[in-house]
Design a protein around this motif. Structure first.
Motif, PDB file in Angstrom:
ATOM      1  N   HIS A  89       5.941 -12.314   0.189  1.00 16.99           N
ATOM      2  CA  HIS A  89       5.501 -10.941   0.398  1.00 16.99           C
ATOM      3  C   HIS A  89       4.405 -10.874   1.448  1.00 16.99           C
ATOM      4  O   HIS A  89       3.602 -11.783   1.607  1.00 16.99           O
ATOM      5  N   TYR A  90       4.374  -9.739   2.124  1.00 17.88           N
ATOM      6  CA  TYR A  90       3.517  -9.527   3.287  1.00 17.88           C
ATOM      7  C   TYR A  90       2.036  -9.740   2.999  1.00 17.88           C
ATOM      8  O   TYR A  90       1.286 -10.141   3.865  1.00 17.88           O
ATOM      9  N   GLU A  91       1.580  -9.460   1.791  1.00 20.38           N
ATOM     10  CA  GLU A  91       0.151  -9.500   1.526  1.00 20.38           C
ATOM     11  C   GLU A  91      -0.320 -10.863   1.024  1.00 20.38           C
ATOM     12  O   GLU A  91      -1.498 -11.041   0.730  1.00 20.38           O
ATOM     13  N   GLU A  92       0.601 -11.808   0.891  1.00 19.28           N
ATOM     14  CA  GLU A  92       0.206 -13.129   0.423  1.00 19.28           C
ATOM     15  C   GLU A  92      -0.662 -13.827   1.469  1.00 19.28           C
ATOM     16  O   GLU A  92      -0.533 -13.611   2.671  1.00 19.28           O
ATOM     17  N   GLU A  93      -1.558 -14.693   0.991  1.00 22.54           N
ATOM     18  CA  GLU A  93      -2.525 -15.359   1.858  1.00 22.54           C
ATOM     19  C   GLU A  93      -1.849 -16.092   3.004  1.00 22.54           C
ATOM     20  O   GLU A  93      -2.358 -16.143   4.126  1.00 22.54           O
ATOM     21  N   GLY A 126       1.387   1.833  15.829  1.00 21.35           N
ATOM     22  CA  GLY A 126       1.925   1.967  14.477  1.00 21.35           C
ATOM     23  C   GLY A 126       1.178   1.255  13.365  1.00 21.35           C
ATOM     24  O   GLY A 126       1.816   0.780  12.420  1.00 21.35           O
ATOM     25  N   ALA A 127      -0.139   1.184  13.421  1.00 23.31           N
ATOM     26  CA  ALA A 127      -0.896   0.603  12.312  1.00 23.31           C
ATOM     27  C   ALA A 127      -0.617   1.389  11.030  1.00 23.31           C
ATOM     28  O   ALA A 127      -0.492   2.611  11.050  1.00 23.31           O
ATOM     29  N   HIS A 128      -0.517   0.668   9.922  1.00 21.55           N
ATOM     30  CA  HIS A 128      -0.298   1.348   8.633  1.00 21.55           C
ATOM     31  C   HIS A 128      -0.998   0.579   7.518  1.00 21.55           C
ATOM     32  O   HIS A 128      -1.490  -0.532   7.719  1.00 21.55           O
ATOM     33  N   SER A 129      -1.044   1.179   6.346  1.00 19.21           N
ATOM     34  CA  SER A 129      -1.861   0.630   5.262  1.00 19.21           C
ATOM     35  C   SER A 129      -1.370  -0.735   4.788  1.00 19.21           C
ATOM     36  O   SER A 129      -2.154  -1.549   4.312  1.00 19.21           O
ATOM     37  N   GLY A 130      -0.073  -1.006   4.933  1.00 21.61           N
ATOM     38  CA  GLY A 130       0.450  -2.305   4.520  1.00 21.61           C
ATOM     39  C   GLY A 130      -0.074  -3.444   5.367  1.00 21.61           C
ATOM     40  O   GLY A 130      -0.032  -4.611   4.952  1.00 21.61           O
ATOM     41  N   ASP A 131      -0.582  -3.116   6.567  1.00 25.54           N
ATOM     42  CA  ASP A 131      -1.136  -4.138   7.460  1.00 25.54           C
ATOM     43  C   ASP A 131      -2.617  -4.407   7.193  1.00 25.54           C
ATOM     44  O   ASP A 131      -3.164  -5.393   7.682  1.00 25.54           O
ATOM     45  N   HIS A 132      -3.282  -3.540   6.432  1.00 28.89           N
ATOM     46  CA  HIS A 132      -4.731  -3.643   6.291  1.00 28.89           C
ATOM     47  C   HIS A 132      -5.167  -4.975   5.692  1.00 28.89           C
ATOM     48  O   HIS A 132      -6.201  -5.538   6.075  1.00 28.89           O
ATOM     49  N   ALA A 133      -4.403  -5.490   4.728  1.00 29.63           N
ATOM     50  CA  ALA A 133      -4.813  -6.705   4.025  1.00 29.63           C
ATOM     51  C   ALA A 133      -4.791  -7.924   4.932  1.00 29.63           C
ATOM     52  O   ALA A 133      -5.602  -8.840   4.773  1.00 29.63           O
ATOM     53  N   ASP A 167      -0.714   5.327   5.549  1.00 28.18           N
ATOM     54  CA  ASP A 167       0.581   5.366   4.865  1.00 28.18           C
ATOM     55  C   ASP A 167       1.163   3.963   4.771  1.00 28.18           C
ATOM     56  O   ASP A 167       0.853   3.090   5.585  1.00 28.18           O
ATOM     57  N   SER A 168       2.034   3.765   3.809  1.00 32.29           N
ATOM     58  CA  SER A 168       2.733   2.491   3.662  1.00 32.29           C
ATOM     59  C   SER A 168       4.008   2.495   4.501  1.00 32.29           C
ATOM     60  O   SER A 168       4.431   3.543   5.011  1.00 32.29           O
ATOM     61  N   LYS A 169       4.625   1.314   4.625  1.00 28.30           N
ATOM     62  CA  LYS A 169       5.915   1.249   5.333  1.00 28.30           C
ATOM     63  C   LYS A 169       6.956   2.102   4.609  1.00 28.30           C
ATOM     64  O   LYS A 169       7.844   2.686   5.244  1.00 28.30           O
ATOM     65  N   ILE A 170       6.829   2.197   3.289  1.00 38.18           N
ATOM     66  CA  ILE A 170       7.731   3.056   2.508  1.00 38.18           C
ATOM     67  C   ILE A 170       7.589   4.504   2.982  1.00 38.18           C
ATOM     68  O   ILE A 170       8.582   5.200   3.230  1.00 38.18           O
ATOM     69  N   ASP A 171       6.333   4.961   3.149  1.00 34.20           N
ATOM     70  CA  ASP A 171       6.078   6.333   3.596  1.00 34.20           C
ATOM     71  C   ASP A 171       6.587   6.561   5.025  1.00 34.20           C
ATOM     72  O   ASP A 171       7.112   7.635   5.345  1.00 34.20           O
ATOM     73  N   ILE A 172       6.398   5.540   5.872  1.00 36.47           N
ATOM     74  CA  ILE A 172       6.861   5.652   7.265  1.00 36.47           C
ATOM     75  C   ILE A 172       8.374   5.835   7.294  1.00 36.47           C
ATOM     76  O   ILE A 172       8.900   6.711   8.004  1.00 36.47           O
ATOM     77  N   LEU A 173       9.079   5.033   6.497  1.00 37.98           N
ATOM     78  CA  LEU A 173      10.538   5.143   6.456  1.00 37.98           C
ATOM     79  C   LEU A 173      10.964   6.495   5.882  1.00 37.98           C
ATOM     80  O   LEU A 173      11.920   7.107   6.374  1.00 37.98           O
ATOM     81  N   THR A 174      10.253   6.974   4.871  1.00 40.77           N
ATOM     82  CA  THR A 174      10.556   8.296   4.307  1.00 40.77           C
ATOM     83  C   THR A 174      10.511   9.349   5.405  1.00 40.77           C
ATOM     84  O   THR A 174      11.414  10.197   5.521  1.00 40.77           O
TER      85      THR A 174
END
Length: 223
Positions: A89-93, A126-133, A167-174
């Motif tokens: 998963h994307y947020e893993e170390e 295209g920065a989004h919240s899923g990239d913040h971590a 927004d998350s990638k989910i929101d972007i796709l929505t």
């Protein structure tokens, strides 16, 4: 929000689903969009092929700029060096290995220079919240500082626009599905094989976004 069709903006366009949605959003807002893609020495150029195809279909002016020489300075990323692409998963170390040092500051600086030369008023990315971590240069505090400096870096102020920053990638796709976008024109996988691997963090986040939207990803996967 709408704009005059003569108002120009630059969109940093990787060829992935986030920047594809951002590009279409700028177009739908009424701007004359100029897509700007970079070969920064990434592991493969498949995403740039997709970027070129999408821009042709959209009738958008598009430049691909080779800045791969900077890899002599920016070592240590699995996206540019001979380091295995992590799975999971994307947020893993482990996904921190995909960080390219200072990438967005460099790309934004170049895009702002291009915007000034075009007399464009904004640069979208295209920065989004899923990239913040994982990616410091996608966080709100970075974006705000870049917005501040790009108001004074040239005689002409340029605004940095991140429509999906919180927004998350989910929101972007929505949002993209509401716009009726064709995501077969995008490539997300960190590997550049014939089909997407389905295992890297980028693939997993993309697949999760489609699943949460109860939609089917139109690109082929190995597994």
């Amino acid at each position: 929000m709408s704009a005059s069709s003569s108002e120009k903006v630059v969109v940093i366009y990787s060829g992935g689903m986030d920047s594809f949605t951002v590009l279409n959003k700028a177009i739908n807002q009424g701007y004359e969009a100029y897509a700007l893609s970079f070969n920064y020495g990434q592991r493969h150029l498949k995403e740039l092929d997709y970027a070129q195809l999408a821009c042709q279909k959209l009738g958008v002016k598009h430049k691909i700029i080779d800045i791969s020489a900077i890899n002599q300075l920016l070592a240590g990323s699995s996206l540019t060096d001979d380091i295995d692409i992590p799975e999971g998963h994307y947020e893993e170390e482990s996904m921190k290995s995909t960080v390219v040092p200072n990438r967005n500051m460099i790309l934004l600086s170049l895009a702002v220079g291009y915007a000034v030369s075009l007399e464009a008023t904004k640069v979208y990315y295209g920065a989004h919240s899923g990239d913040h971590a994982i990616y410091p240069d996608c966080r709100p505090e970075f974006v705000q500082k870049m917005k501040d400096v790009c108001q004074i870096a040239n005689y002409e102020a340029v605004d940095i626009v991140t429509p999906y920053l919180n927004d998350s990638k989910i929101d972007i796709l929505t949002d993209g599905l509401k716009m009726g976008l064709d995501y077969s024109l995008t490539w997300t996988c960190y590997n550049g094989r014939e089909k997407a691997c389905g295992q890297c963090g980028a693939c997993q986040e993309r697949l999760e976004a489609f699943a949460e939207n109860q939609a089917t990803d139109p690109i082929p996967y190995e597994s």
